[in-house]
Design a protein around this motif. Sequence first.
Motif, short mmCIF file in Angstrom:
data_model
loop_
_atom_site.label_atom_id
_atom_site.label_comp_id
_atom_site.label_asym_id
_atom_site.label_seq_id
_atom_site.Cartn_x
_atom_site.Cartn_y
_atom_site.Cartn_z
N GLY A 102 0.78 -1.24 0.00
CA GLY A 102 0.00 0.00 0.00
C GLY A 102 0.80 1.28 0.00
O GLY A 102 0.24 2.37 -0.06
N VAL B 24 2.49 10.28 -2.49
CA VAL B 24 1.28 11.06 -2.22
C VAL B 24 1.70 12.50 -1.96
O VAL B 24 2.81 12.76 -1.49
CB VAL B 24 0.50 10.47 -1.02
CG1 VAL B 24 1.31 10.56 0.26
CG2 VAL B 24 -0.86 11.11 -0.87
N SER C 139 -3.70 11.10 1.57
CA SER C 139 -3.94 9.91 2.40
C SER C 139 -3.43 8.65 1.72
O SER C 139 -3.36 8.58 0.49
CB SER C 139 -5.43 9.75 2.66
OG SER C 139 -5.97 10.86 3.35
N LEU C 140 -3.07 7.70 2.55
CA LEU C 140 -2.70 6.36 2.10
C LEU C 140 -3.19 5.37 3.12
O LEU C 140 -3.27 5.68 4.32
CB LEU C 140 -1.18 6.20 1.95
CG LEU C 140 -0.49 6.69 0.68
CD1 LEU C 140 1.02 6.50 0.82
CD2 LEU C 140 -1.01 6.00 -0.55
N ARG C 141 -3.46 4.17 2.66
CA ARG C 141 -3.78 3.08 3.59
C ARG C 141 -2.80 1.94 3.35
O ARG C 141 -2.73 1.39 2.26
CB ARG C 141 -5.21 2.58 3.41
CG ARG C 141 -5.60 1.61 4.52
CD ARG C 141 -7.01 1.11 4.40
NE ARG C 141 -7.17 0.07 3.39
CZ ARG C 141 -8.17 -0.79 3.35
NH1 ARG C 141 -9.11 -0.75 4.28
NH2 ARG C 141 -8.25 -1.68 2.38
N VAL D 28 6.79 4.93 1.75
CA VAL D 28 5.81 6.01 1.65
C VAL D 28 6.58 7.30 1.39
O VAL D 28 7.48 7.65 2.16
CB VAL D 28 4.98 6.14 2.94
CG1 VAL D 28 4.12 7.40 2.90
CG2 VAL D 28 4.12 4.90 3.14
#
Length: 124
Positions: free
Chosen positions: A8, A12, A17-19, A120
């Motif tokens: 995931g 960004v 948002s990220l999950r 991320v």
Amino acid sequence: QVQLVESGGGLVQTGGSLRLSCAASGRTFSSIAMGWFRQAPGKEREFVGGRTWRTSSTYYADSVKGRFTISRDNTKNTLYLQMNSLKPEETAVYYCAASTKRYTPVRADEFDYWGQGTQVTVSS
């Protein structure tokens, strides 16, 4: 033994948002505590949040309270980290971890099993 596989991560923009997902195998959530950590280049691994083994309550680092949420899907044996309002300084490799400690672990050395991590990147 517990095997953990994160997914995931990605790129960004600031405020996005990220999950993240962490698929676990080998042992059920009911008998282990779970946690999320992150590590930026040149920095120590940092605790983000966790879920206790007994009460299934969640707890978070002050820096992410109100923006990050940990949840799980028992049917899929998967732990999630929903991250909102992301900041550039939160760019890091995020790790899922499992602990057999029967209290509230927050240090990296209190966790026994680790996933491979997922990157991320938050752009400014």
